[in-house]
Scaffold this motif. Structure first.
Motif, PDB file in Angstrom:
ATOM      1  N   GLN A 135      52.983  21.805  59.318  1.00 16.90           N
ATOM      2  CA  GLN A 135      54.008  21.513  58.324  1.00 16.90           C
ATOM      3  C   GLN A 135      54.075  22.564  57.223  1.00 16.90           C
ATOM      4  O   GLN A 135      55.151  22.838  56.683  1.00 16.90           O
ATOM      5  N   GLN A 190      49.382  19.931  49.213  1.00 19.05           N
ATOM      6  CA  GLN A 190      50.648  19.876  48.485  1.00 19.05           C
ATOM      7  C   GLN A 190      50.797  21.107  47.578  1.00 19.05           C
ATOM      8  O   GLN A 190      51.890  21.670  47.446  1.00 19.05           O
ATOM      9  N   GLU A 221      47.251  12.618  56.910  1.00 15.36           N
ATOM     10  CA  GLU A 221      46.732  11.311  56.515  1.00 15.36           C
ATOM     11  C   GLU A 221      45.238  11.163  56.754  1.00 15.36           C
ATOM     12  O   GLU A 221      44.593  10.276  56.200  1.00 15.36           O
ATOM     13  N   LYS A 260      45.818  15.805  61.047  1.00 16.13           N
ATOM     14  CA  LYS A 260      46.953  15.172  60.403  1.00 16.13           C
ATOM     15  C   LYS A 260      46.672  15.004  58.908  1.00 16.13           C
ATOM     16  O   LYS A 260      45.530  14.760  58.511  1.00 16.13           O
ATOM     17  N   LEU A 270      54.905  15.476  51.544  1.00 15.13           N
ATOM     18  CA  LEU A 270      54.539  15.974  52.857  1.00 15.13           C
ATOM     19  C   LEU A 270      54.519  14.840  53.882  1.00 15.13           C
ATOM     20  O   LEU A 270      54.617  13.668  53.545  1.00 15.13           O
ATOM     21  N   TYR A 271      54.366  15.232  55.155  1.00 13.98           N
ATOM     22  CA  TYR A 271      54.453  14.271  56.261  1.00 13.98           C
ATOM     23  C   TYR A 271      53.051  13.830  56.673  1.00 13.98           C
ATOM     24  O   TYR A 271      52.276  14.638  57.200  1.00 13.98           O
ATOM     25  N   LYS A 309      51.743  12.139  59.110  1.00 12.27           N
ATOM     26  CA  LYS A 309      51.323  12.110  60.509  1.00 12.27           C
ATOM     27  C   LYS A 309      51.473  13.460  61.205  1.00 12.27           C
ATOM     28  O   LYS A 309      51.281  13.561  62.418  1.00 12.27           O
ATOM     29  N   GLN A 310      51.804  14.505  60.417  1.00 12.62           N
ATOM     30  CA  GLN A 310      51.941  15.838  60.998  1.00 12.62           C
ATOM     31  C   GLN A 310      50.714  16.687  60.690  1.00 12.62           C
ATOM     32  O   GLN A 310      50.098  16.551  59.631  1.00 12.62           O
ATOM     33  N   GLN A 351      44.542  16.177  50.335  1.00  8.59           N
ATOM     34  CA  GLN A 351      45.996  16.106  50.483  1.00  8.59           C
ATOM     35  C   GLN A 351      46.694  16.790  49.305  1.00  8.59           C
ATOM     36  O   GLN A 351      47.717  17.453  49.466  1.00  8.59           O
TER      37      GLN A 351
END
Length: 292
Positions: A91, A139, A128, A126, A82-83, A85-86, A135
Motif C-alpha cells: 500500500q 502512516q 492490522e 498486513k 490506510l487499509y 487488511k493490505q 501502524q
C-alpha cells in the motif's frame, strides 16, 4: 510559505474556526497546539481542502492554494487512512504511484522508510497485524513518501514509543532543513517546546497566542526565584512584588513594579542571599495561562 488568512468554518450555529491566521515558514517546524475541540483538526482539513472554508483563504507561495499545490503536500489526518487488511509495503507503493512516482522509485522509497522506522522486515505483513504504534509509523511513511513540498501532520507523535518519537523528530528536522514548511499538532507540549521554531496556540476556534517559543516565554511579568537565609515574610508587604510560591527559604515571585536591584538590596537587608535567578515559564505554563 504556507499562509492561513482569516479562516472561518461553521458547523450549524457552532463557529469551530473563527478568523484564524498564521503562517508556516519554509524550513521551520510550527507547532499547532490547543485542547480537544479547539479547531486544530478543522483548520488542517481546510488547509488540505478536505473541508470547505466559510471565510478566509489558504495561500501557498503567495497565491491562493490550488488542487495541484495540495497534491504536492504531505498530509497525515487525525483518522488514519490506510487499509488494515493490505500488506504494508504494497500500500505504500500504491500510494506513492498515485502521487506520480515510478514503480521502482516507489518501492525504493517505501522500503527505505520502513527500514528507517525499524519495520523493514514487516513489509509483507498486513497493517492490522502491527501494533498501534507501528501502524502510526507506517502512516507517517505514507505522508512523506513522495518528497512533499509542505507537511501537514495531525498528531504525528501519538502512540509512538520514545525511540520512534526521536526518529520522527529527526525526520521532520531533515525536511525542515531542506526548506519544507512543517505544521504539526500535538498535545505533548514538552515535545513541541523542544522541537518547534514557532508555536500557534488555539482555544475555542481562535488564535490566542503565537510566536517563537523564546518570545512567548518572555511575555508577561518577570518571574524570579529568590533563595535567602531567614524569614521571607517581608516580601508580602514589599511594593512591586507578587509572591507566587514558597518552598522553605526559596520564593518564586513576579516583579510587578520593583527592579531586581531593589529586590536584591531589600533581600540583603534581611539576611544572606543564596540565589536570585530569572525563571522563564514553560510552554505548558503559557498554554494554561492563555487558554484559561
Amino acid at each position: 510559505m504556507l499562509e492561513v488568512a482569516h479562516l472561518v468554518r461553521r458547523f450549524g450555529d457552532n463557529v469551530a474556526v473563527d478568523d484564524v491566521s498564521f503562517s508556516v515558514r519554509p524550513g521551520a517546524l510550527t507547532g499547532f497546539v490547543g485542547g480537544n475541540g479547539a479547531g486544530k483538526t478543522t483548520t488542517m482539513r481546510m488547509i488540505m481542502g478536505v473541508l470547505a472554508t466559510h471565510g478566509g483563504e489558504v495561500r501557498w507561495q503567495g497565491h491562493a492554494v490550488t488542487a495541484a499545490d495540495r497534491r504536492s503536500f504531505g498530509y497525515m489526518p487525525e483518522e488514519r487512512g490506510l487499509y488494515p487488511k493490505q500488506p504494508v509495503l504494497d500500500q505504500l507503493i500504491y500510494l506513492a504511484r498515485l502521487r506520480g512516482l515510478a514503480a521502482a522509485e516507489a518501492k525504493r522509497q517505501a522500503q527505505s522508510l520502513l527500514e528507517r522506522f525499524q519495520l523493514g522486515d514487516r513489509g509483507r505483513d498486513k497493517l492490522e497485524s502491527l501494533s498501534l504504534g507501528n501502524q502510526q509509523r507506517v502512516q507517517i511513511a505514507a505522508a512523506v513518501i513522495t518528497h512533499p513540498t509542505a507537511l501537514i501532520l495531525d498528531e504525528p507523535f501519538s502512540g509512538l514509543d520514545p525511540v520512534a518519537i526521536e526518529s520522527m523528530a529527526e525526520l521532520l528536522g531533515e525536511y525542515a532543513a531542506q526548506g519544507v514548511p512543517v505544521l504539526f499538532s500535538s498535545h505533548q507540549l514538552d515535545l513541541v517546546e523542544r522541537l518547534c521554531d514557532h508555536l500557534v496556540i488555539l482555544a475555542k476556534g481562535r488564535v490566542v497566542a503565537q510566536g517563537a517559543a523564546v518570545e512567548l516565554r518572555s511575555t508577561g511579568p518577570a518571574r524570579y526565584r529568590l533563595g535567602v537565609t531567614g524569614d521571607t515574610g517581608w516580601l508580602d508587604t514589599f511594593a512591586g512584588v507578587n509572591v507566587l510560591e514558597r518552598n522553605g527559604s526559596g520564593v518564586l515571585l513576579e516583579l510587578t513594579g520593583a527592579s531586581t536591584d531593589e529586590l536584591l538590596t531589600a533581600a540583603l537587608a534581611h539576611g544572606s542571599v543564596r540565589e536570585l535567578a530569572e525563571v522563564r515559564p514553560s510552554v505548558s505554563e503559557i498554554y494554561r495561562e492563555v487558554t484559561a
